[in-house]
Scaffold this motif. Sequence first.
Motif, PDB file in Angstrom:
ATOM      1  N   THR A   1       0.876  -1.179   0.000  1.00 48.65           N
ATOM      2  CA  THR A   1       0.000   0.000   0.000  1.00 48.65           C
ATOM      3  C   THR A   1       0.908   1.222   0.000  1.00 48.65           C
ATOM      4  OG1 THR A   1      -1.653  -1.197   1.283  1.00 48.65           O
ATOM      5  CG2 THR A   1      -1.804   1.204   1.344  1.00 48.65           C
ATOM      6  N   ASP A   2       0.538   2.243  -0.710  1.00 44.52           N
ATOM      7  CA  ASP A   2       1.354   3.462  -0.736  1.00 44.52           C
ATOM      8  C   ASP A   2       0.542   4.660  -0.230  1.00 44.52           C
ATOM      9  OD1 ASP A   2       3.871   2.685  -1.607  1.00 44.52           O
ATOM     10  OD2 ASP A   2       3.236   2.592  -3.697  1.00 44.52           O
ATOM     11  N   GLY A   3       1.209   5.805  -0.160  1.00 42.51           N
ATOM     12  CA  GLY A   3       0.516   7.074   0.079  1.00 42.51           C
ATOM     13  C   GLY A   3      -0.065   7.213   1.480  1.00 42.51           C
ATOM     14  N   GLU A   4      -1.151   7.968   1.555  1.00 41.62           N
ATOM     15  CA  GLU A   4      -1.718   8.366   2.847  1.00 41.62           C
ATOM     16  C   GLU A   4      -2.174   7.162   3.671  1.00 41.62           C
ATOM     17  OE1 GLU A   4      -2.083  10.394   5.830  1.00 41.62           O
ATOM     18  OE2 GLU A   4      -1.178  11.348   4.083  1.00 41.62           O
ATOM     19  N   ARG A   5      -2.849   6.197   3.004  1.00 37.57           N
ATOM     20  CA  ARG A   5      -3.345   5.038   3.745  1.00 37.57           C
ATOM     21  C   ARG A   5      -2.167   4.253   4.350  1.00 37.57           C
ATOM     22  NH1 ARG A   5      -7.676   3.991   6.690  1.00 37.57           N
ATOM     23  NH2 ARG A   5      -8.439   1.843   6.547  1.00 37.57           N
ATOM     24  N   HIS A   6      -1.085   4.128   3.577  1.00 35.98           N
ATOM     25  CA  HIS A   6       0.104   3.450   4.104  1.00 35.98           C
ATOM     26  C   HIS A   6       0.606   4.167   5.347  1.00 35.98           C
ATOM     27  CE1 HIS A   6       4.568   2.953   4.362  1.00 35.98           C
ATOM     28  NE2 HIS A   6       4.190   1.692   4.389  1.00 35.98           N
ATOM     29  N   ARG A   7       0.677   5.499   5.264  1.00 40.84           N
ATOM     30  CA  ARG A   7       1.228   6.275   6.383  1.00 40.84           C
ATOM     31  C   ARG A   7       0.386   6.090   7.644  1.00 40.84           C
ATOM     32  NH1 ARG A   7       3.268   9.618   2.497  1.00 40.84           N
ATOM     33  NH2 ARG A   7       1.286  10.652   2.115  1.00 40.84           N
ATOM     34  N   GLU A   8      -0.952   6.139   7.477  1.00 43.68           N
ATOM     35  CA  GLU A   8      -1.750   6.086   8.711  1.00 43.68           C
ATOM     36  C   GLU A   8      -1.796   4.676   9.313  1.00 43.68           C
ATOM     37  OE1 GLU A   8      -5.683   7.656   8.487  1.00 43.68           O
ATOM     38  OE2 GLU A   8      -6.391   6.240   6.987  1.00 43.68           O
ATOM     39  N   ILE A   9      -1.811   3.640   8.464  1.00 45.40           N
ATOM     40  CA  ILE A   9      -1.819   2.274   9.034  1.00 45.40           C
ATOM     41  C   ILE A   9      -0.455   1.972   9.657  1.00 45.40           C
ATOM     42  CG2 ILE A   9      -2.100  -0.192   8.536  1.00 45.40           C
ATOM     43  CD1 ILE A   9      -4.084   0.502   6.409  1.00 45.40           C
ATOM     44  N   ARG A  10       0.593   2.454   8.994  1.00 44.59           N
ATOM     45  CA  ARG A  10       1.934   2.234   9.549  1.00 44.59           C
ATOM     46  C   ARG A  10       2.070   2.896  10.923  1.00 44.59           C
ATOM     47  NH1 ARG A  10       7.328   0.837   7.644  1.00 44.59           N
ATOM     48  NH2 ARG A  10       8.753   1.973   8.942  1.00 44.59           N
ATOM     49  N   LYS A  11       1.520   4.107  11.012  1.00 44.95           N
ATOM     50  CA  LYS A  11       1.590   4.831  12.291  1.00 44.95           C
ATOM     51  C   LYS A  11       0.858   4.036  13.378  1.00 44.95           C
ATOM     52  CE  LYS A  11       0.462   9.302  14.093  1.00 44.95           C
ATOM     53  NZ  LYS A  11      -0.626  10.215  13.890  1.00 44.95           N
ATOM     54  N   LEU A  12      -0.319   3.538  13.020  1.00 38.59           N
ATOM     55  CA  LEU A  12      -1.098   2.751  13.982  1.00 38.59           C
ATOM     56  C   LEU A  12      -0.308   1.515  14.420  1.00 38.59           C
ATOM     57  CD1 LEU A  12      -3.890   1.815  15.291  1.00 38.59           C
ATOM     58  CD2 LEU A  12      -4.188   0.512  13.188  1.00 38.59           C
ATOM     59  N   MET A  13       0.261   0.800  13.446  1.00 36.43           N
ATOM     60  CA  MET A  13       0.953  -0.440  13.790  1.00 36.43           C
ATOM     61  C   MET A  13       2.250  -0.160  14.542  1.00 36.43           C
ATOM     62  SD  MET A  13      -0.084  -2.716  10.476  1.00 36.43           S
ATOM     63  CE  MET A  13       0.813  -4.165  10.837  1.00 36.43           C
ATOM     64  N   LEU A  14       2.875   0.963  14.231  1.00 33.60           N
ATOM     65  CA  LEU A  14       4.128   1.299  14.921  1.00 33.60           C
ATOM     66  C   LEU A  14       3.930   1.468  16.425  1.00 33.60           C
ATOM     67  CD1 LEU A  14       6.147   3.700  12.597  1.00 33.60           C
ATOM     68  CD2 LEU A  14       6.947   1.581  13.666  1.00 33.60           C
ATOM     69  N   THR A  15       2.710   1.871  16.816  1.00 33.40           N
ATOM     70  CA  THR A  15       2.475   2.033  18.255  1.00 33.40           C
ATOM     71  C   THR A  15       2.641   0.680  18.961  1.00 33.40           C
ATOM     72  OG1 THR A  15       0.117   1.737  17.906  1.00 33.40           O
ATOM     73  CG2 THR A  15       0.874   4.005  18.067  1.00 33.40           C
ATOM     74  N   SER A  16       2.386  -0.421  18.238  1.00 34.02           N
ATOM     75  CA  SER A  16       2.561  -1.748  18.846  1.00 34.02           C
ATOM     76  C   SER A  16       3.982  -2.266  18.685  1.00 34.02           C
ATOM     77  CB  SER A  16       1.626  -2.768  18.187  1.00 34.02           C
ATOM     78  OG  SER A  16       0.304  -2.339  18.221  1.00 34.02           O
ATOM     79  N   PHE A  17       4.803  -1.605  17.857  1.00 33.01           N
ATOM     80  CA  PHE A  17       6.129  -2.150  17.552  1.00 33.01           C
ATOM     81  C   PHE A  17       7.282  -1.220  17.914  1.00 33.01           C
ATOM     82  CE2 PHE A  17       3.483  -4.872  14.996  1.00 33.01           C
ATOM     83  CZ  PHE A  17       4.054  -6.107  15.265  1.00 33.01           C
ATOM     84  N   SER A  18       6.998  -0.187  18.684  1.00 33.76           N
ATOM     85  CA  SER A  18       8.083   0.737  19.000  1.00 33.76           C
ATOM     86  C   SER A  18       8.980   0.100  20.061  1.00 33.76           C
ATOM     87  CB  SER A  18       7.502   2.039  19.527  1.00 33.76           C
ATOM     88  OG  SER A  18       6.897   1.777  20.768  1.00 33.76           O
ATOM     89  N   PRO A  19      10.248   0.478  20.078  1.00 28.54           N
ATOM     90  CA  PRO A  19      11.165  -0.068  21.083  1.00 28.54           C
ATOM     91  C   PRO A  19      10.634   0.124  22.507  1.00 28.54           C
ATOM     92  CG  PRO A  19      12.383   1.135  19.421  1.00 28.54           C
ATOM     93  CD  PRO A  19      10.931   1.340  19.118  1.00 28.54           C
ATOM     94  N   ARG A  20       9.914   1.216  22.738  1.00 20.61           N
ATOM     95  CA  ARG A  20       9.389   1.470  24.085  1.00 20.61           C
ATOM     96  C   ARG A  20       8.441   0.336  24.496  1.00 20.61           C
ATOM     97  NH1 ARG A  20       4.904   3.756  25.697  1.00 20.61           N
ATOM     98  NH2 ARG A  20       4.339   4.367  23.591  1.00 20.61           N
ATOM     99  N   VAL A  21       7.484   0.034  23.605  1.00 20.34           N
ATOM    100  CA  VAL A  21       6.522  -1.031  23.882  1.00 20.34           C
ATOM    101  C   VAL A  21       7.230  -2.389  23.924  1.00 20.34           C
ATOM    102  CG1 VAL A  21       4.462  -2.220  23.005  1.00 20.34           C
ATOM    103  CG2 VAL A  21       4.667   0.266  22.777  1.00 20.34           C
TER     104      VAL A  21
END
Length: 413
Positions: free
Chosen positions: A103-123
């Motif tokens: 997926t590219d563009g805006e949808r990619h950015r927002e889903i990636r942001k959502l998923m990153l909250t579960s995959f950040s080094p902090r978590v």
Amino acid sequence: MTIGSSIPALDAAAADLAAVDLADPGTFIGTDLTALWGRFRAERPVHWNAPGPDRPGFWAVSRYEDAVAVYKDSQRFTSARGNVLATLLQGHDSASGKMLAVTDGERHREIRKLMLTSFSPRVLGRVAEQVRARTRRLFEGVVGRGPLDFAADVADHIPINTIGDLMNVPQEDRQKLVDWNTQTLSRDSAEHDEFEELLARNEILLYFSALAAERRRKPGDDVISAMVNATDLTRPLSEDEIVFNCYSLILGADESSRMSSIGAVLELSRNPEQWNALINGDVAIETAAEEVLRWTTPAMHFGRRAVTDVVLRDQVIRSGDIMTMWNTAANYDGAVFADPERFDLARTPNRHIAFGYGPHFCLGAFLGRTHVAAVLESLRDLVAEIRLTGEPKRLWSNFVYGYSSLPVELKAK
Ligand code: HEM
């Protein structure tokens, strides 16, 4: 038929590069890949891989600089029509626009942001501790106990349990998922049963469809629940988006990390100097893990489709053409890595692209690094010597580089 039994290996030094077929998994078996990629980087850095009887041709870049340039350029090179040869050559990816990686563009950015909250080094700090403890237990169960298969007895159990915990996949279902993943991506036989592969993929999708439905009814604090209940998106994730992203997480997490760990043990068994550097504590585990990732580069290539004409070096990539970036070649490019064919656990800097580059940079990079580091740490702390006891078995793939079996004995410290 098992790999290596009857396929003549390519003579990398003498081969006519224009005739080498990078889509054929057989090209990567028994071939001196260091020599082959060295020639591609020098002689045909932007290479046109000729079409086959039942598939189109495609471009292949092998230099680091060119691979990074394409990865970065999601405006002119889209992922949305496939990002690996298997789907690009078919002309479409059924997960297009629904799964993050395609997926590219805006949808990619927002889903990636959502998923990153579960995959950040902090978590993931807590998760990293569990990975280290689990890996150590697995090693304790095999070290000093005679011959074993490092793939089946150790490596196969590490990443699936990490991602399984993050997604809260019931323990009893995890082996089934590893088996389906293997049928989908890392077969070790040249017999290509597309039907079996398709069935395995469908099983994974159906499995996650059921699990997502359950999380809708009874949400928890796992990644699937985070997707099901996401509210701060322009529109909620559809059923397909949830299921395809689960699929990509399980496949992405399991395969590549396994292959890096197995490759690390194999290389260390062959390289006494680096083995000693590791067990004597002369190198930091994090630094060593980066070199293992560069050296093993489990995802040999990723790909894109040009959406406009692009000039790259002396070639014109036409709009609609398939472009592939060979990480496995770029990570050995002497223009970026000093003495690239030396396995050097202390290598710094180490700007490898085993995790890709740019907007689609691997979401699980922290986890991948954690898996490899946990294996190195257990080796350092518990093992005196790695002894190969049989022939490692290579995967049959043009995408994943690695071994499905590694017979070894791990002598206790
Ligand atoms: C993307 C490699 C571990 C999930 C990627 C890409 C590469 C890669 C090269 C870029 C794909 C592209 O540009 O088209 C690896 C390696 C790993 C690893 C070598 C381990 C050694 C993981 C893990 C997870 C994961 C543990 C999941 C937890 C993903 C996802 C993407 C991705 C979801 C797509 C990101 C996006 O499109 O924004 N990975 N990966 N990977 N990886 Fe990994």
